[in-house]
Enzyme design. Structure first.
Site, PDB file in Angstrom:
ATOM      1  N   GLU A 134      12.740  23.436  -0.906  1.00  0.00           N
ATOM      2  CA  GLU A 134      13.703  22.842  -1.848  1.00  0.00           C
ATOM      3  C   GLU A 134      12.959  21.961  -2.848  1.00  0.00           C
ATOM      4  O   GLU A 134      11.806  21.583  -2.592  1.00  0.00           O
ATOM      5  CB  GLU A 134      14.743  22.017  -1.074  1.00  0.00           C
ATOM      6  N   LYS A 136      11.462  18.865  -4.945  1.00  0.00           N
ATOM      7  CA  LYS A 136      11.097  17.480  -4.648  1.00  0.00           C
ATOM      8  C   LYS A 136      11.557  16.644  -5.835  1.00  0.00           C
ATOM      9  O   LYS A 136      11.005  16.743  -6.931  1.00  0.00           O
ATOM     10  CB  LYS A 136       9.595  17.363  -4.442  1.00  0.00           C
ATOM     11  N   ASP A 138      12.167  13.582  -8.230  1.00  0.00           N
ATOM     12  CA  ASP A 138      11.332  12.444  -8.584  1.00  0.00           C
ATOM     13  C   ASP A 138      12.220  11.270  -8.982  1.00  0.00           C
ATOM     14  O   ASP A 138      12.560  11.091 -10.148  1.00  0.00           O
ATOM     15  CB  ASP A 138      10.415  12.845  -9.740  1.00  0.00           C
ATOM     16  N   TYR A 252      22.463  10.486  13.648  1.00  0.00           N
ATOM     17  CA  TYR A 252      23.920  10.612  13.772  1.00  0.00           C
ATOM     18  C   TYR A 252      24.307  10.310  15.210  1.00  0.00           C
ATOM     19  O   TYR A 252      23.497  10.438  16.121  1.00  0.00           O
ATOM     20  CB  TYR A 252      24.418  12.006  13.361  1.00  0.00           C
ATOM     21  N   LYS A 343       2.813  19.539  -4.405  1.00  0.00           N
ATOM     22  CA  LYS A 343       2.882  18.837  -5.678  1.00  0.00           C
ATOM     23  C   LYS A 343       2.487  19.765  -6.821  1.00  0.00           C
ATOM     24  O   LYS A 343       1.475  20.478  -6.731  1.00  0.00           O
ATOM     25  CB  LYS A 343       1.922  17.636  -5.663  1.00  0.00           C
ATOM     26  N   CYS A 437     -25.216  -7.374 -12.643  1.00  0.00           N
ATOM     27  CA  CYS A 437     -23.773  -7.487 -12.436  1.00  0.00           C
ATOM     28  C   CYS A 437     -23.115  -8.075 -13.692  1.00  0.00           C
ATOM     29  O   CYS A 437     -23.557  -9.120 -14.175  1.00  0.00           O
ATOM     30  CB  CYS A 437     -23.511  -8.377 -11.230  1.00  0.00           C
ATOM     31  N   CYS A 440     -21.942 -11.812 -12.595  1.00  0.00           N
ATOM     32  CA  CYS A 440     -22.826 -12.922 -12.214  1.00  0.00           C
ATOM     33  C   CYS A 440     -24.268 -12.696 -12.656  1.00  0.00           C
ATOM     34  O   CYS A 440     -25.127 -13.534 -12.380  1.00  0.00           O
ATOM     35  CB  CYS A 440     -22.779 -13.135 -10.710  1.00  0.00           C
ATOM     36  N   CYS A 455     -23.155  -5.136  -6.508  1.00  0.00           N
ATOM     37  CA  CYS A 455     -23.713  -6.463  -6.714  1.00  0.00           C
ATOM     38  C   CYS A 455     -23.853  -7.077  -5.331  1.00  0.00           C
ATOM     39  O   CYS A 455     -22.878  -7.143  -4.584  1.00  0.00           O
ATOM     40  CB  CYS A 455     -22.756  -7.294  -7.569  1.00  0.00           C
ATOM     41  N   CYS A 460     -21.114 -13.961  -5.854  1.00  0.00           N
ATOM     42  CA  CYS A 460     -20.669 -13.432  -7.153  1.00  0.00           C
ATOM     43  C   CYS A 460     -19.196 -13.828  -7.355  1.00  0.00           C
ATOM     44  O   CYS A 460     -18.341 -13.502  -6.520  1.00  0.00           O
ATOM     45  CB  CYS A 460     -20.815 -11.918  -7.156  1.00  0.00           C
TER      46      CYS A 460
HETATM   47  S1  IVH Z   1      12.272  14.775   2.889  1.00  0.00           S
HETATM   48  C1  IVH Z   1      11.715  12.513   6.827  1.00  0.00           C
HETATM   49  N1  IVH Z   1      13.049  16.097   0.780  1.00  0.00           N
HETATM   50  O1  IVH Z   1       9.590  12.355  -1.790  1.00  0.00           O
HETATM   51  C2  IVH Z   1      12.217  13.065   5.539  1.00  0.00           C
HETATM   52  N2  IVH Z   1      11.925  14.024   0.428  1.00  0.00           N
HETATM   53  O2  IVH Z   1       6.747  11.785  -1.686  1.00  0.00           O
HETATM   54  C3  IVH Z   1      11.270  12.838   4.432  1.00  0.00           C
HETATM   55  N3  IVH Z   1      11.701  13.385  -1.913  1.00  0.00           N
HETATM   56  O3  IVH Z   1       9.826   9.644   0.393  1.00  0.00           O
HETATM   57  C4  IVH Z   1      11.779  13.120   3.086  1.00  0.00           C
HETATM   58  N4  IVH Z   1      12.718  15.135  -2.767  1.00  0.00           N
HETATM   59  O4  IVH Z   1      11.732   9.983  -1.333  1.00  0.00           O
HETATM   60  C5  IVH Z   1      12.432  14.993   1.230  1.00  0.00           C
HETATM   61  N5  IVH Z   1      13.814  17.367  -0.987  1.00  0.00           N
HETATM   62  C6  IVH Z   1      13.212  16.275  -0.542  1.00  0.00           C
HETATM   63  C7  IVH Z   1      12.711  15.281  -1.418  1.00  0.00           C
HETATM   64  C8  IVH Z   1      12.066  14.166  -0.885  1.00  0.00           C
HETATM   65  C9  IVH Z   1      12.123  13.992  -3.037  1.00  0.00           C
HETATM   66  C10 IVH Z   1      10.965  12.108  -1.896  1.00  0.00           C
HETATM   67  C11 IVH Z   1      11.294  11.178  -0.764  1.00  0.00           C
HETATM   68  C12 IVH Z   1       9.976  10.941  -0.075  1.00  0.00           C
HETATM   69  C13 IVH Z   1       9.008  11.247  -1.160  1.00  0.00           C
HETATM   70  C14 IVH Z   1       7.622  11.570  -0.636  1.00  0.00           C
END
Ligand code: IVH
Length: 698
Positions: A134, A136, A138, A252, A343, A437, A440, A455, A460
């Site tokens: 899925e 990520k 930002d 939960y 990433k 340096c 110093c 150094c 220093c």
């Molecule tokens: S899962 C234990 N899923 O990315 C669960 N994180 O760089 C851990 N983030 O701290 C998180 N999209 O804030 C998860 N689809 C996604 C995400 C996601 C963004 C963020 C989240 C995490 C950070 C790490």
């Protein structure tokens, strides 16, 4: 204080308290505090949880309830009254039900293949891992708690353990439901994690507005989202039009006599289920794959389309779909093992290298820093870039006047990829490294196996100031208001010249010098006084031993009863500690062998700074496992792995990270995999079942 109780007593007390067998309220309150304080300490200081999160929550709640009932027994040191330092004071600090961990990063196919292999270590060869992929997002991560179907609390991540309670602001985010039909689903309470994001078009409008108002535009949508969550005016929050994307259920509880919804068995179904209940989740974006190669292919393909989404995504997240498998894999102190971020390639730009400055660090290392014509990259203006060391400069053959290609690695730290040689005019100048340096004027030295020039002048001024700042910093001794500005000021005025000097500051002189009110002096004095009680791991971290970060400091602190024991530890002994390699061990041994460092420790101790590990310094009956190393693999039936590990350490044993000739015992639970095979092959490791382990430990 924590040694009034040990694991055995903890479990006995917890059991009685959970079953509400302690009828006297005052006794119950005291015992709850004892248990919770101990569990907190083991968890936050020692990183060795001794109690299940769920049980902890129940005990914590019980204490809160009792204290509410008996306000006459409330005391400021009750764990319920804890407030985390360093958070914005405008919003109450709240502890997360489960720590909010980060994700490990991968950047290419090799990294993903490695991660896939690591996942497989936890499962049978015949089992298939389903991966769910899925976006990520930002933005700013949040936790939402729904209690009996109502939004009870919204909190920011904070430091991962404590966050800021921002419920009112969260309520302004229209996509976050204020209630959901969890009662019908048999769910009492649920904690959902996700990200608050701002759509790119909203962000652009918002920045246009700021510019119109004569304000500086915000660097990127992420900063805009997290900043907005912390503004005090909820109507302004609503105006900014934030969105939420929820991607994880971290906790939960199920209503008595009900079964948990079966959707909670897989990540994919969980997010579809939440979606059907009205939550914004990546229900439509998630993809399932059964082979890592398909994940990799999808990652590459998706990256081409990253800009088509309405909000910023900086990668993809790949999660093991089956929740039971996730639980088997567990987590490290930083991140879950069952999820990883892929990433995207960082953004790039070109700019001109104007000049190079040389900075002196805490350990004396000289870092060349390139000053470039400011250039925006992925929403941030970059003007200053570390060139790390001379080798990097030579390797890249970068010169003053060059047009350089700049990239923001992991979207955070900018670096120079390469000079664009074809654009050279012949006017470019070689970067000359200083022989003295810059702070110093002392001579610089370079060890044969190191890239950095250093150094070596112990006095220093820049190094001394950096060391002081580090010692007082939040993650070390946490001396509030003893930051860069004050340290520099005291140092310049010769009121502070070394670390022990913090505890003998001449306050009369400071009061006389002006700029410091009575109150700020009292606060600073109090902060310095409080720091004397910091646990040993923070002291060790604060001493600034090269290569010794927070984690290693914890490992070192928990291995000794008094810091001076480390004076006798040689490299070989240090490397028996989990996660301490030869480089770290050499640096630690060198540090503690030096007379000047021993003097510092003496002076600090004389000033009243804690130099003992309270837990270890108490006489114990244990120690039976001294020098023995253990590793657990597979699923244990009776013990939680972290508890089992704590039991070993309590008796003087150590936990290793992998099977090697250093390992004495491998304790094998159900579905053990490659570690067992490796141990068998080695032939030097004693292989124990869980019962055999319990027998041994008793
Ligand atoms: S899962 C234990 N899923 O990315 C669960 N994180 O760089 C851990 N983030 O701290 C998180 N999209 O804030 C998860 N689809 C996604 C995400 C996601 C963004 C963020 C989240 C995490 C950070 C790490």
């Amino acid at each position: 204080m924590y040694t009034t109780i040990n694991e055995k007593r903890l479990y006995e007390l917890a059991k009685k308290l959970l079953q509400k067998e302690v009828l006297d309220e005052q006794i119950a309150i005291n015992q709850l505090r004892e248990v919770i304080n101990y569990a907190d300490w083991k968890y936050y200081v020692q990183s060795e949880p001794v109690i299940a999160d769920f049980e902890y929550d129940v005990l914590y709640k019980l204490l809160k309830e009792l204290e509410e009932k008996r306000p006459d027994l409330l005391s400021p040191d009750s764990p319920t009254q804890r407030i985390s330092a360093g958070l914005s004071e405008r919003f109450p600090a709240v502890s997360h039900l489960v720590p909010m961990l980060s994700l490990d990063n991968t950047y290419n196919a090799d990294d993903l293949n490695d991660w896939d292999k690591r996942c497989r270590e936890f499962i049978d060869e015949t089992e298939v891992i389903e991966y769910c992929v899925e976006p990520k997002y930002d933005g700013a991560s949040i936790s939402l708690i729904y209690d009996n179907g109502l939004l009870l609390r919204g909190a920011t991540r904070g430091d991962g353990v404590m966050g800021e309670e921002v419920t009112l602001n969260i309520r302004q985010i229209m996509s976050v439901p204020l209630s959901a039909d969890f009662i019908k689903q048999g769910i009492n309470q649920i904690e959902i994690r996700g990200e608050i994001v701002i759509h790119k078009d909203k962000f652009e409008n918002f920045n246009k507005q700021r510019i119109a108002e004569g304000l500086a535009p915000l660097a990127n949508p992420r900063n805009a989202a997290s900043g907005t969550l912390r503004i005090l005016d909820p109507t302004e929050v609503r105006k900014r039009g934030l969105s939420a994307m929820l991607y994880h259920v971290s906790y939960y509880s199920v209503t008595a006599n009900k079964e948990k919804p079966e959707q909670l068995n897989t990540h994919y179904d969980t997010l579809q289920w939440l979606y059907s209940l009205g939550f914004p989740t990546p229900a439509k974006e998630m993809k399932i794959f059964k082979h890592i190669n398909d994940v990799i292919e999808y990652c590459h393909e998706f990256e081409q389309h990253r800009d088509e989404l309405p909000f910023e995504v900086d990668g993809l997240v790949i999660k093991v779909n089956n929740i039971a498998m996730q639980e088997k894999m567990g987590m490290t102190t930083h991140h879950p093992r069952w999820a990883v971020a892929y990433k995207f390639k960082a953004r790039q730009a070109t700019s001109k290298l104007l000049k190079v400055e040389f900075q002196v660090g805490r350990t004396g290392a000289i870092t060349p820093v390139a000053k470039i014509t400011p250039v925006p990259i992925g929403g941030v203006t970059v003007s200053s870039i570390s060139l790390f060391n001379e080798d990097v400069v030579r390797e890249k053959d970068v010169r003053i006047g060059d047009t350089v290609l700049v990239e923001r690695a992991g979207d955070v730290i900018p670096y120079i990829v390469k000079p664009l040689i074809e654009l050279r005019t012949g006017e470019e100048e070689e970067i000359k490294f200083p022989i003295n340096c810059p702070a110093c004027n002392g001579l610089l030295e370079k060890q044969p196996d190191e890239a950095a020039w250093r150094c070596i002048n112990m006095s220093c001024p820049v190094q001394v100031v950096e060391k002081l700042i580090h010692f007082a910093s939040k993650d070390a001794m946490d001396i509030r208001n003893m930051g860069t500005a004050n340290v520099q000021k005291f140092f310049d005025l010769e009121l502070l010249k070394d670390i022990p000097g913090i505890y003998t500051i001449d306050w009369d002189k400071i009061k006389m010098m002006g700029g410091f009110g009575e109150k700020s002096v009292t606060n600073l004095q109090q902060a310095i006084e409080n720091s004397k009680k910091q646990p040993l791991n923070r002291v060790i971290y604060g001493l600034g031993i090269r290569y010794v970060g927070e984690n290693t400091s914890k490992i070192l602190a928990s291995a000794v009863a008094n810091i001076r024991e480390l004076y006798d530890w040689d490299i070989e002994k240090l490397t028996t500690l989990g996660d301490v390699g030869p480089k770290v061990a050499t640096s630690v041994a060198d540090f503690f062998s030096r007379i000047e460092n021993r003097n510092t420790i003496d002076l600090l101790e004389a000033a009243g700074v804690n130099m003992v590990n309270e837990h270890k310094s108490q006489p114990k009956t244990e120690g039976a496992l001294n020098g023995k190393s253990f590793l657990f693999t597979g699923t244990l039936a009776k013990l939680k792995r972290s508890n089992a590990e704590a039991m070993v350490e309590d008796k003087g044993g150590t936990i290793l990270g992998g099977v090697s000739s250093k390992l004495n015992y491998l304790v094998v639970g159900a579905d053990a995999g490659s570690k067992l095979e490796k141990a068998k092959k080695l032939g030097t490791v004693a292989i124990l079942t869980e019962d055999e382990f319990l027998e041994l430990i008793q």
